[in-house]
Design an enzyme around this catalytic site. Sequence first.
Site, mmCIF file in Angstrom:
data_model
loop_
_atom_site.group_PDB
_atom_site.id
_atom_site.type_symbol
_atom_site.label_atom_id
_atom_site.label_comp_id
_atom_site.label_asym_id
_atom_site.label_seq_id
_atom_site.Cartn_x
_atom_site.Cartn_y
_atom_site.Cartn_z
ATOM 1 C CG HIS A 1 2.752 -11.082 -9.016
ATOM 2 N ND1 HIS A 1 2.220 -12.151 -8.357
ATOM 3 C CD2 HIS A 1 2.200 -9.971 -8.450
ATOM 4 C CE1 HIS A 1 1.366 -11.725 -7.413
ATOM 5 N NE2 HIS A 1 1.345 -10.394 -7.447
ATOM 6 C CG HIS B 1 3.623 -6.543 -5.164
ATOM 7 N ND1 HIS B 1 3.444 -7.075 -3.911
ATOM 8 C CD2 HIS B 1 2.614 -7.029 -5.929
ATOM 9 C CE1 HIS B 1 2.360 -7.844 -3.901
ATOM 10 N NE2 HIS B 1 1.829 -7.833 -5.117
ATOM 11 C CD GLU B 2 2.132 -5.795 -9.813
ATOM 12 O OE1 GLU B 2 1.974 -6.965 -10.207
ATOM 13 O OE2 GLU B 2 1.344 -5.239 -9.013
ATOM 14 C CD GLU C 1 -0.225 -10.990 -3.310
ATOM 15 O OE1 GLU C 1 -0.527 -11.208 -4.502
ATOM 16 O OE2 GLU C 1 -0.059 -9.838 -2.857
#
Lengths: 494, 494
Positions: free
Chosen positions: B268, B264-265, B294
């Site tokens: 980003h 997830h990170e 997001e």
Amino acid sequence: MSFEKLDTLGRRLQALEHALSILGADEATHMAVGGGEARAEAMATLAGMAHRTATAPEVSDWIEDASNETLNDDQCAALREFRRLHLNLTCLPPEFVERQTRTRMRSEQLWRDARAKNDWVSFQPALESVVSMVREEAQMRAEALGLSPYDALMEQYDPGNRVADIAPILEELKSFLIDFVPTALSVQDERLAKTPLRTLSGTYPVEKQRELALAMMAAVGFDMTRGSLSVSHHPFCGGVPTDVRITTRYRTDEFLSSLMGVLHETGHALYEQGLPQEWSHWPLGKARGMAIHESQSLFVEKQIGRNPAFWRWALPIVERHLGESWTIDDILPHVHRVERGLIRVDADEVTYPLHVILRFELEQELISGQLEVSDLPEAWDARMKCYLGLSTIDNPADGPMQDVHWPSGAFGYFPSYTLGAMIAAQQWAAIERDHPNVEDDFARGDFELVNSWRRDRIWKQGSRWSTPELIEKATGEPLNAEYFRRHLERRYGR
Amino acid sequence: MSFEKLDTLGRRLQALEHALSILGADEATHMAVGGGEARAEAMATLAGMAHRTATAPEVSDWIEDASNETLNDDQCAALREFRRLHLNLTCLPPEFVERQTRTRMRSEQLWRDARAKNDWVSFQPALESVVSMVREEAQMRAEALGLSPYDALMEQYDPGNRVADIAPILEELKSFLIDFVPTALSVQDERLAKTPLRTLSGTYPVEKQRELALAMMAAVGFDMTRGSLSVSHHPFCGGVPTDVRITTRYRTDEFLSSLMGVLHETGHALYEQGLPQEWSHWPLGKARGMAIHESQSLFVEKQIGRNPAFWRWALPIVERHLGESWTIDDILPHVHRVERGLIRVDADEVTYPLHVILRFELEQELISGQLEVSDLPEAWDARMKCYLGLSTIDNPADGPMQDVHWPSGAFGYFPSYTLGAMIAAQQWAAIERDHPNVEDDFARGDFELVNSWRRDRIWKQGSRWSTPELIEKATGEPLNAEYFRRHLERRYGR
């Protein structure tokens, strides 16, 4: 109130310095390799903002107006330091500062390359342009401060230090050391002839050395809640007083270089952690200068960390962490090793001052114009032969090209190293005078007495006094080379 | 040239943002525990300097004058973003901003304490003062921007997002999910009845998980020379585009929560690393907003990282690092686990949007005055029962007190999470339309196609387009909930 405006100014400068200090420490420890360019750009911009903020036209009015306001003692001292900082920052015109930054950066880049190639010929013109610029700088600083050019340069690093005061002391030390180095070496030879040097086992895992270093840092007084230990290529002490970042590098074939380096940086860290928090956003709340800072690192490294009493306490701890048992008689020859060498940063405490004095003499001549850069290799070699019996004429990379200071334009800084060593010895003598059994504390791992002595007399004083005033107030007399001489004789003499 | 002045302004803001980002990441990862107070003081001062710099009176003149200068396309876009930033920063009076900061800080502190004690009664007055302040803020923003109050709040996070456009889409999604959640759960039950869930071995050393995470980060496109992975209590993606700091936390009893968090990170991070470097000092060069950001993290976590094709490639790598062999049929039930729960941050991708829609509906009513804070626990409970069949009436800590957003005054932010999930699905559908076999790439560990598609259409666009414009330009059509619906049906349906 104009003083309040200075107070707010102090908070802004403090925030920018906080950012610059942490960004600088981060760059050397945790930054991604590709992050350098953007980091340099950000730091240069923040440094420019700090400079513009500190030198804004209205600041001199605030300083003048504040001097007519009713201020308490601390505020008066703070105002004096605001004034000193402002004068030192504004005595060079902005165009000159820009030219200086460019010249320094170019010359430093060229130096890295030329030093690696031992290439004096390509380096010489770059150093010439730096020296010519520093002469100009020294002249401008001298006029603004009412000092001689070299004194005006030293004033940036150690306020109050003057050639007239320190040159005779360094001269005296030099005469002593030129005789004493051969004595110390033959004493060492005689000892080693009786008991040969015990070799190190050569298997010291990094993680175990780190645990040992942390244990030693904590024992000598480092506040582990307000700082940390990391790894970097060049060891340093950075960060901010509430979060002091010290670094080391490890070799797995021996443990003393990292451990003694950590003790040295811990000495710097104790000074930063002990600064007066209530003044932390004023220039008054900063450490006094380079010589005093170095006196604190050398106090921990040399007066504590190379003291036989310290090792009586430390050896069981070393054994616990590294799983290797040493006797005092086996470890001290390593801890007190003396060796003539070309490289200043590798020198022991006996030979180190001669490296510094050589530079101190040469840089004064360079600034005054008595010496030209083109004659530097010969002048360096001549002194090196006389002071340490070594020649650098075929090896300028380990002669006048060995330090970053000159290519980066830092003249007037070198004396701080040896002044620091002398100040540390003088502090130690003052403590021992009042507490003759202080070494017994070391043998028990108790450093509170020496720490509280330095906390009250040095750390908590911030920048309240000039360097010579601080020495005299702390130790009861002006700088006196005698204490360092006696320290060396006791540890390295017959 | 006034544009040049804006350019210089951009460089200063960039330097301050660089400092704030690195100081923020450092605080969560490497700062000494005792360094927090001075760090908070420095960061608040730097943030104040950035705000003052960006809102200085001359800036609006530069913006006006620059609009009469001859500018190229990029400069025109840059000017538009300078104007937007300036308007969003200056539409609140400085006194209000100060009051707001104090109210938020007090309420956040109170929230931490009250949430731990499940104490709605003490928390209610603090939230009431925040809500009353946010109503005032929304009104002022609305007037300055010519938008409705709630739209004006969203505009800070996702420029161009309007309730009129997103509310019907979220409404449609809600109706679908209220039916679909029970379906997904019974599909899951039927599968687990046939093949029981394989339990995790429960011995996953941190260092091995870290190596696995680094391998996965690099494989999906993270530039390891421009970023790093550390540990922090709350995982985040911070730092700067040339040095992206992502963090995770490890449990040794299982490895999926950390690994999926890192993916997830990394999503980003890819966006930040892919932003246009030539505009990095302009607001134009920043990421577009929260929903798009997001969408990039969810693209990597959900579209890539929970895709069965990805696991075909990943399982041997997991085995190599963790020494544990899994089949696709054993791992997917863990990766695709669906569960009704009270806590948003723990929710899976099927139930998550219902948590967000509940908050989106309630915060609109709070801002408009239709709902008062005192009625919030009942309103929350009623919707929670209706959407997920769960009650929070006796447990406000896991109801309206569970998120930091409201106590810290962030209203208008929640929709970004679910918009991001929908945008990610829409991007995936657009890619699959042109490249029907893209999943075959995943099974080989090749993510270049999806990365170059997003690099060109999303990352390199910086802030050139509003959020809805960017969605339409990238995927060929406006936001459409259909793609997310189909994504969920394919993965979790019959």
